[in-house]
Design a protein around this motif. Structure first.
Motif, PDB file in Angstrom:
ATOM      1  N   ALA A   1      36.034 119.175 -22.789  1.00  0.00           N
ATOM      2  CA  ALA A   1      35.567 120.566 -22.666  1.00  0.00           C
ATOM      3  C   ALA A   1      35.006 121.047 -24.001  1.00  0.00           C
ATOM      4  O   ALA A   1      33.972 121.731 -24.053  1.00  0.00           O
ATOM      5  CB  ALA A   1      36.723 121.456 -22.203  1.00  0.00           C
ATOM      6  N   ALA A   2      35.669 120.673 -25.097  1.00  0.00           N
ATOM      7  CA  ALA A   2      35.188 121.080 -26.424  1.00  0.00           C
ATOM      8  C   ALA A   2      33.824 120.460 -26.706  1.00  0.00           C
ATOM      9  O   ALA A   2      32.935 121.108 -27.260  1.00  0.00           O
ATOM     10  CB  ALA A   2      36.205 120.664 -27.492  1.00  0.00           C
ATOM     11  N   ALA A   3      33.646 119.184 -26.314  1.00  0.00           N
ATOM     12  CA  ALA A   3      32.358 118.522 -26.544  1.00  0.00           C
ATOM     13  C   ALA A   3      31.252 119.196 -25.742  1.00  0.00           C
ATOM     14  O   ALA A   3      30.143 119.410 -26.246  1.00  0.00           O
ATOM     15  CB  ALA A   3      32.463 117.039 -26.177  1.00  0.00           C
ATOM     16  N   LEU A   4      31.547 119.543 -24.502  1.00  0.00           N
ATOM     17  CA  LEU A   4      30.526 120.210 -23.677  1.00  0.00           C
ATOM     18  C   LEU A   4      30.161 121.569 -24.267  1.00  0.00           C
ATOM     19  O   LEU A   4      28.980 121.940 -24.336  1.00  0.00           O
ATOM     20  CB  LEU A   4      31.033 120.357 -22.237  1.00  0.00           C
ATOM     21  N   ALA A   5      31.167 122.318 -24.706  1.00  0.00           N
ATOM     22  CA  ALA A   5      30.900 123.636 -25.311  1.00  0.00           C
ATOM     23  C   ALA A   5      30.050 123.477 -26.564  1.00  0.00           C
ATOM     24  O   ALA A   5      29.101 124.237 -26.796  1.00  0.00           O
ATOM     25  CB  ALA A   5      32.228 124.335 -25.625  1.00  0.00           C
ATOM     26  N   ASP A   6      30.376 122.479 -27.365  1.00  0.00           N
ATOM     27  CA  ASP A   6      29.617 122.257 -28.598  1.00  0.00           C
ATOM     28  C   ASP A   6      28.173 121.874 -28.282  1.00  0.00           C
ATOM     29  O   ASP A   6      27.239 122.275 -28.984  1.00  0.00           O
ATOM     30  CB  ASP A   6      30.296 121.164 -29.435  1.00  0.00           C
ATOM     31  N   ASN A   7      27.978 121.094 -27.229  1.00  0.00           N
ATOM     32  CA  ASN A   7      26.619 120.708 -26.862  1.00  0.00           C
ATOM     33  C   ASN A   7      25.823 121.890 -26.296  1.00  0.00           C
ATOM     34  O   ASN A   7      24.608 121.959 -26.481  1.00  0.00           O
ATOM     35  CB  ASN A   7      26.640 119.530 -25.883  1.00  0.00           C
ATOM     36  N   ARG A   8      26.507 122.813 -25.633  1.00  0.00           N
ATOM     37  CA  ARG A   8      25.787 124.030 -25.197  1.00  0.00           C
ATOM     38  C   ARG A   8      25.310 124.809 -26.416  1.00  0.00           C
ATOM     39  O   ARG A   8      24.190 125.300 -26.445  1.00  0.00           O
ATOM     40  CB  ARG A   8      26.708 124.892 -24.308  1.00  0.00           C
ATOM     41  N   ARG A   9      26.170 124.877 -27.435  1.00  0.00           N
ATOM     42  CA  ARG A   9      25.739 125.546 -28.677  1.00  0.00           C
ATOM     43  C   ARG A   9      24.550 124.815 -29.311  1.00  0.00           C
ATOM     44  O   ARG A   9      23.613 125.441 -29.792  1.00  0.00           O
ATOM     45  CB  ARG A   9      26.912 125.605 -29.679  1.00  0.00           C
ATOM     46  N   ALA A  10      24.600 123.484 -29.284  1.00  0.00           N
ATOM     47  CA  ALA A  10      23.497 122.707 -29.867  1.00  0.00           C
ATOM     48  C   ALA A  10      22.190 122.994 -29.127  1.00  0.00           C
ATOM     49  O   ALA A  10      21.118 123.099 -29.742  1.00  0.00           O
ATOM     50  CB  ALA A  10      23.819 121.217 -29.817  1.00  0.00           C
ATOM     51  N   ILE A  11      22.270 123.122 -27.816  1.00  0.00           N
ATOM     52  CA  ILE A  11      21.075 123.451 -27.010  1.00  0.00           C
ATOM     53  C   ILE A  11      20.538 124.827 -27.403  1.00  0.00           C
ATOM     54  O   ILE A  11      19.328 125.010 -27.592  1.00  0.00           O
ATOM     55  CB  ILE A  11      21.429 123.390 -25.502  1.00  0.00           C
ATOM     56  N   GLU A  12      21.463 125.774 -27.564  1.00  0.00           N
ATOM     57  CA  GLU A  12      21.040 127.133 -27.973  1.00  0.00           C
ATOM     58  C   GLU A  12      20.400 127.097 -29.367  1.00  0.00           C
ATOM     59  O   GLU A  12      19.382 127.747 -29.608  1.00  0.00           O
ATOM     60  CB  GLU A  12      22.256 128.073 -27.969  1.00  0.00           C
ATOM     61  N   GLU A  13      20.989 126.327 -30.258  1.00  0.00           N
ATOM     62  CA  GLU A  13      20.421 126.219 -31.610  1.00  0.00           C
ATOM     63  C   GLU A  13      19.015 125.616 -31.575  1.00  0.00           C
ATOM     64  O   GLU A  13      18.111 126.075 -32.275  1.00  0.00           O
ATOM     65  CB  GLU A  13      21.337 125.362 -32.492  1.00  0.00           C
TER      66      GLU A  13
END
Lengths: 277, 277
Positions: free
Chosen positions: B78-90
């Protein structure tokens, strides 16, 4: 320890042992098969080694290594072929039917992997019949892709078989070593391909451990210490019809710094643990 | 120096430069494209970086990197998915359409590459639509097989495409990086396969030099210093229809120890030398 009948210890795993020490420890541990390397055998004497091994009741499963076929310079090529003929003769003297080949990297200044692979095939066309005359099979060993530039331009079992299949199987086959192919999702199918034409000439084990050391040569892990499911790979070669020796070949600075008898005993234990049916 | 129109400098190649320094040197050298990394961008501020880059007239070709999808533990996943959503936003904030993914290695204790690859596909099923909403494409980067256990279980373009093709091309494609695939005789055909479905989302260059350093991370060679025929690989991606930026991404302790302006100038020169038609 239950069953070492298929176990072969590659000399390099315990290179700190002299040949007489190796024979002695094998006797103590019930190990009946060894894989040998040309340099220490030459230093001890090829005939003397053959006698020592025979009198110890040991069988030589493979001789390492021939190869280094990728030179462009005609003189260097001729020297490599002559050296490989000697390696074939040494294998015959030692009583093993398998000479393992490390094919060689890119010559200085060259960036042409394809041409280098063709030069390997050219060399095998000359050496295959000579090997057959001596009752020796040549085993092309694909080395991990991290060695592609400086050691071996043959990086996968598929590439090795593409070359080997140009020759009769009793002349040229492949070496299946877990360390070099474990990452390759095509390797199980290629093992089946190799088995179907009788080209699995040796099966070797080493485990994958990280971090890799500088130069990436001497970091092969003890069986069970790394990322490779050894039993899975044993399953693939057995499904492909391979019933021969299973050789453990580790290049590892930490193992070499330890007592060789202890390392051989540990390796035999690990073999039983990970190879038992 | 003649034509830098397709050249993009990956920030990691000159990580000794701050973002303002990087923008400044790019301006001096006529470099108009950069590949950025999340950590230095976050340290400078994502919005602030976007403003700096925009005002310098630069285009961001890729953001490195999302990924690390192979955890088994639900909380870590779940943490990895959340971090990847942030990466997409960035990525969207920075104005790039491509987020490069390093998929992750084997979780501690696991020896199952196949299952790890499936968990990558599972993660992409969740992230692909989120990326699409943000106008970002995900690029699976196969890493050299020497990273298979500890960094990326996707080792070949074929493996990357086997995963990517489960999704629309505007959601998931691949990164073609010479350093990781140069040894692979199947890679040219896989580049054609990737091009045919519009999945070459970035093309990156680094050269293969030996000996590899301990840990094998920071030994990527300057263009022209190693074993890779760069023009050959450019030919493959162009034959596959790729006309986008060509990014130079080097991790190299020796380059990092030098003056960053000098390294960037040298890299641009090498690019022109090896990429000119």
């Amino acid at each position: 320890m239950t069953d070492l009948s298929r176990f072969s210890i590659n000399q390099m795993t315990v290179k700190q042992l002299s040949l007489p020490e190796l024979a002695d420890v094998c006797g103590q541990l019930g190990v009946s098969q060894v894989g040998l390397w040309r340099e220490p055998v030459q230093a001890y004497g090829v005939e003397a080694t053959a006698k020592l091994i025979r009198e110890a009741g040991l069988t030589v499963t493979t001789l390492c290594r021939g190869g280094f076929f990728t030179a462009i310079d005609p003189e260097a090529r001729a020297a490599a072929l002559a050296d490989n003929r000697r390696a074939i003769e040494e294998a015959a003297t030692l009583g093993t039917d398998t000479l393992v080949l490390v094919s060689g990297g890119l010559p200085a200044g060259s960036k042409d992997l394809r041409a280098a692979r063709e030069r390997i095939a050219d060399a095998l066309a000359e050496l295959g019949p000579y090997a057959e005359q001596h009752g020796v099979r040549l085993a092309i060993e694909p080395l991990h892709p991290m060695y592609a530039s400086d050691r071996c331009v043959v990086s996968t079992l598929a590439q090795a078989l593409d070359i080997a299949e140009r020759f009769p199987a009793h002349q040229v086959g492949v070496a299946v070593d877990t360390y070099h192919i474990w990452w390759d999702d095509q390797a199980p199918a290629q093992i089946a391909r190799a088995g179907a034409s009788g080209r699995i000439h040796t099966f070797q084990l080493a485990d994958w451990t990280t971090p890799l050391p500088e130069g990436v040569l001497n970091g092969r892990g003890q069986i069970g210490d790394g990322a490779i499911d050894m039993r899975e790979w044993k399953g693939y070669v057995e499904a492909a019809g391979y019933t021969g020796p299973i050789e453990v070949e580790l290049f590892n600075d930490e193992l070499w710094a330890r007592d060789g008898r202890e390392v051989l005993a540990e390796t035999a234990e690990r073999f039983v643990e990970h190879m038992a049916d």
